[in-house]
Design a protein around this motif. Structure first.
Motif, short mmCIF file in Angstrom:
data_model
loop_
_atom_site.label_atom_id
_atom_site.label_comp_id
_atom_site.label_asym_id
_atom_site.label_seq_id
_atom_site.Cartn_x
_atom_site.Cartn_y
_atom_site.Cartn_z
N ARG A 149 10.48 -2.56 -10.11
CA ARG A 149 9.21 -2.15 -9.49
C ARG A 149 8.22 -1.64 -10.51
O ARG A 149 7.01 -1.81 -10.34
CB ARG A 149 9.45 -1.05 -8.45
CG ARG A 149 10.21 -1.50 -7.24
CD ARG A 149 10.43 -0.35 -6.32
NE ARG A 149 11.44 0.55 -6.87
CZ ARG A 149 11.97 1.57 -6.22
NH1 ARG A 149 11.58 1.85 -4.99
NH2 ARG A 149 12.88 2.32 -6.77
N THR A 150 8.69 -1.00 -11.55
CA THR A 150 7.80 -0.43 -12.56
C THR A 150 7.97 -1.13 -13.91
O THR A 150 7.60 -0.59 -14.95
CB THR A 150 8.08 1.07 -12.72
OG1 THR A 150 9.45 1.25 -13.09
CG2 THR A 150 7.79 1.82 -11.43
N ASN A 166 6.93 -4.77 -5.61
CA ASN A 166 5.58 -5.29 -5.78
C ASN A 166 5.56 -6.71 -6.35
O ASN A 166 4.65 -7.08 -7.07
CB ASN A 166 4.75 -4.34 -6.64
CG ASN A 166 5.41 -4.06 -7.97
OD1 ASN A 166 6.47 -4.60 -8.27
ND2 ASN A 166 4.80 -3.22 -8.77
N LEU A 199 6.68 -4.10 -15.17
CA LEU A 199 5.53 -4.70 -15.83
C LEU A 199 4.55 -3.64 -16.30
O LEU A 199 4.33 -2.64 -15.63
CB LEU A 199 4.83 -5.68 -14.89
CG LEU A 199 5.65 -6.90 -14.48
CD1 LEU A 199 4.86 -7.78 -13.53
CD2 LEU A 199 6.12 -7.69 -15.69
N LYS A 200 3.96 -3.91 -17.45
CA LYS A 200 2.94 -3.02 -17.99
C LYS A 200 1.64 -3.27 -17.24
O LYS A 200 1.39 -4.37 -16.74
CB LYS A 200 2.74 -3.28 -19.48
CG LYS A 200 3.97 -3.01 -20.30
CD LYS A 200 3.75 -3.42 -21.74
CE LYS A 200 5.02 -3.23 -22.56
NZ LYS A 200 4.86 -3.75 -23.94
N GLN A 201 0.80 -2.24 -17.16
CA GLN A 201 -0.49 -2.38 -16.48
C GLN A 201 -1.31 -3.48 -17.14
O GLN A 201 -1.38 -3.56 -18.36
CB GLN A 201 -1.25 -1.06 -16.49
CG GLN A 201 -2.48 -1.10 -15.64
CD GLN A 201 -3.10 0.29 -15.50
OE1 GLN A 201 -2.58 1.28 -15.97
NE2 GLN A 201 -4.24 0.33 -14.84
N ASP A 202 -1.90 -4.33 -16.33
CA ASP A 202 -2.73 -5.45 -16.78
C ASP A 202 -1.97 -6.49 -17.59
O ASP A 202 -2.59 -7.29 -18.31
CB ASP A 202 -3.95 -4.95 -17.57
CG ASP A 202 -4.84 -4.06 -16.72
OD1 ASP A 202 -5.00 -4.35 -15.52
OD2 ASP A 202 -5.38 -3.08 -17.27
N GLU A 203 -0.66 -6.48 -17.50
CA GLU A 203 0.14 -7.49 -18.21
C GLU A 203 0.04 -8.82 -17.46
O GLU A 203 0.16 -8.88 -16.24
CB GLU A 203 1.61 -7.03 -18.28
CG GLU A 203 2.48 -7.90 -19.10
CD GLU A 203 3.86 -7.29 -19.34
OE1 GLU A 203 4.47 -7.65 -20.34
OE2 GLU A 203 4.31 -6.46 -18.53
N ASN A 204 -0.17 -9.89 -18.19
CA ASN A 204 -0.34 -11.22 -17.59
C ASN A 204 1.03 -11.89 -17.44
O ASN A 204 1.33 -12.89 -18.10
CB ASN A 204 -1.29 -12.07 -18.45
CG ASN A 204 -1.65 -13.36 -17.75
OD1 ASN A 204 -1.51 -13.49 -16.55
ND2 ASN A 204 -2.10 -14.32 -18.52
#
Length: 113
Positions: A5-6, A43, A8-13
């Motif tokens: 859930r957590t 998510n 991926l890094k923020q704004d990671e493509n």
């Protein structure tokens, strides 16, 4: 899946997709159960493969369950697929209780940069 859930890094493509042999309603209930711990919802999509088409295409069906009610359970696996659709990293576990670690997956993703 709870630990992803957590992940991926923020704004990671990067797109994260889970595939399950369960029907959509079962996967939805499973995702709701995970979210009930108060640490956030799942998510990313959980796609249903009750006919085992994807699992069989990747050779993941665990033969240990052949002839049993639960035949079709796949080996746990993670694939990192690049933007060209090429599998650039894969980890397949033979024991369904084992999963590739988030650290292993992160290293594979970071190697694409």
């Amino acid at each position: 899946m709870a630990g992803l859930r957590t992940f991926l890094k923020q704004d990671e493509n990067v797109k994260l997709i889970a595939i399950s042999v369960d029907r959509p309603d079962v996967s939805k209930n499973f995702a709701e159960k995970i979210a009930s711990d108060g640490k956030g919802r799942v998510n990313f999509p959980i796609l249903s493969d009750p006919d085992h088409k994807i699992i069989d295409a990747y050779g993941l069906r665990d033969p240990a369950y052949e002839g049993q009610k639960v035949y079709g359970i796949p080996h746990p696996a993670v694939y990192v697929i690049d933007k060209q659709g090429k599998v650039v990293w894969a980890k397949i576990e033979s024991d369904y209780k084992q999963r590739p670690t988030n650290e292993e997956i992160r290293a594979a993703l970071d190697s694409l940069k």
